[in-house]
Design a protein around this motif. Structure first.
Motif, PDB file in Angstrom:
ATOM      1  N   SER A  54       0.820  -1.212   0.000  1.00 32.03           N
ATOM      2  CA  SER A  54       0.000   0.000   0.000  1.00 32.03           C
ATOM      3  C   SER A  54       0.854   1.263   0.000  1.00 32.03           C
ATOM      4  CB  SER A  54      -0.969   0.007   1.187  1.00 32.03           C
ATOM      5  OG  SER A  54      -0.275   0.141   2.409  1.00 32.03           O
ATOM      6  N   GLU A  55       2.123   1.153   0.413  1.00 35.56           N
ATOM      7  CA  GLU A  55       3.020   2.304   0.438  1.00 35.56           C
ATOM      8  C   GLU A  55       3.886   2.402  -0.822  1.00 35.56           C
ATOM      9  OE1 GLU A  55       5.158   1.633   4.043  1.00 35.56           O
ATOM     10  OE2 GLU A  55       3.395   1.971   5.294  1.00 35.56           O
ATOM     11  N   SER A  90      -8.675  -2.439   5.490  1.00 29.74           N
ATOM     12  CA  SER A  90      -8.323  -1.116   4.967  1.00 29.74           C
ATOM     13  C   SER A  90      -9.074  -0.880   3.657  1.00 29.74           C
ATOM     14  CB  SER A  90      -6.814  -1.023   4.714  1.00 29.74           C
ATOM     15  OG  SER A  90      -6.494   0.176   4.047  1.00 29.74           O
ATOM     16  N   HIS A  92      -7.672   0.839   1.339  1.00 27.24           N
ATOM     17  CA  HIS A  92      -6.622   1.049   0.343  1.00 27.24           C
ATOM     18  C   HIS A  92      -6.768   0.029  -0.788  1.00 27.24           C
ATOM     19  CE1 HIS A  92      -2.702   1.229  -1.584  1.00 27.24           C
ATOM     20  NE2 HIS A  92      -2.577   2.437  -1.046  1.00 27.24           N
TER      21      HIS A  92
END
Length: 115
Positions: A54-55, A90, A92
């Motif tokens: 996700s990053e 999440s 995301h």
């Protein structure tokens, strides 16, 4: 300090296996899933992998979906609810792609068939 077998593998090692996901990694993960005592390590590694994904600058949603499908197809019934919880934890896109793969595999339905 003497690390015993209970501390291996650590979450980063498991996350790396999810990340590279070669045939050897898949065998390693299957072996890990056979042992209920390793469930926490597996899930910690999965969350770590999803967080790293996700990053990332580039989101490989197809790879995450494929991982979800593979886990949904190969993980034992005892892990299916926890895997789905991970996918839902999440909003995301990385988590959503993973959850989509889990849903396609139908592991939760096989683990808990509707009466």
């Amino acid at each position: 300090m003497n690390a015993g077998p209970a501390s291996f593998p650590d979450r980063d090692t498991v996350a790396e296996k999810f990340g590279t996901f070669s045939e050897a990694d898949q065998s390693f993960l299957r072996l890990l899933m056979e042992n209920p005592e390793q469930d926490e390590r597996l899930m910690d590694g999965l969350y770590r992998h999803l967080d790293i994904s996700s990053e990332a600058k580039f989101l490989n949603s197809l790879k995450l979906e494929k991982l979800g499908q593979w886990l949904g197809s190969h993980a034992p019934a005892r892990l299916q609810i926890r895997l789905m919880e991970a996918g839902r934890s999440s909003q995301h896109a990385a988590y959503q792609a993973f959850k989509a793969g889990l849903s396609k595999a139908g592991g939760l339905d096989r683990a808990f068939p509707k009466a």
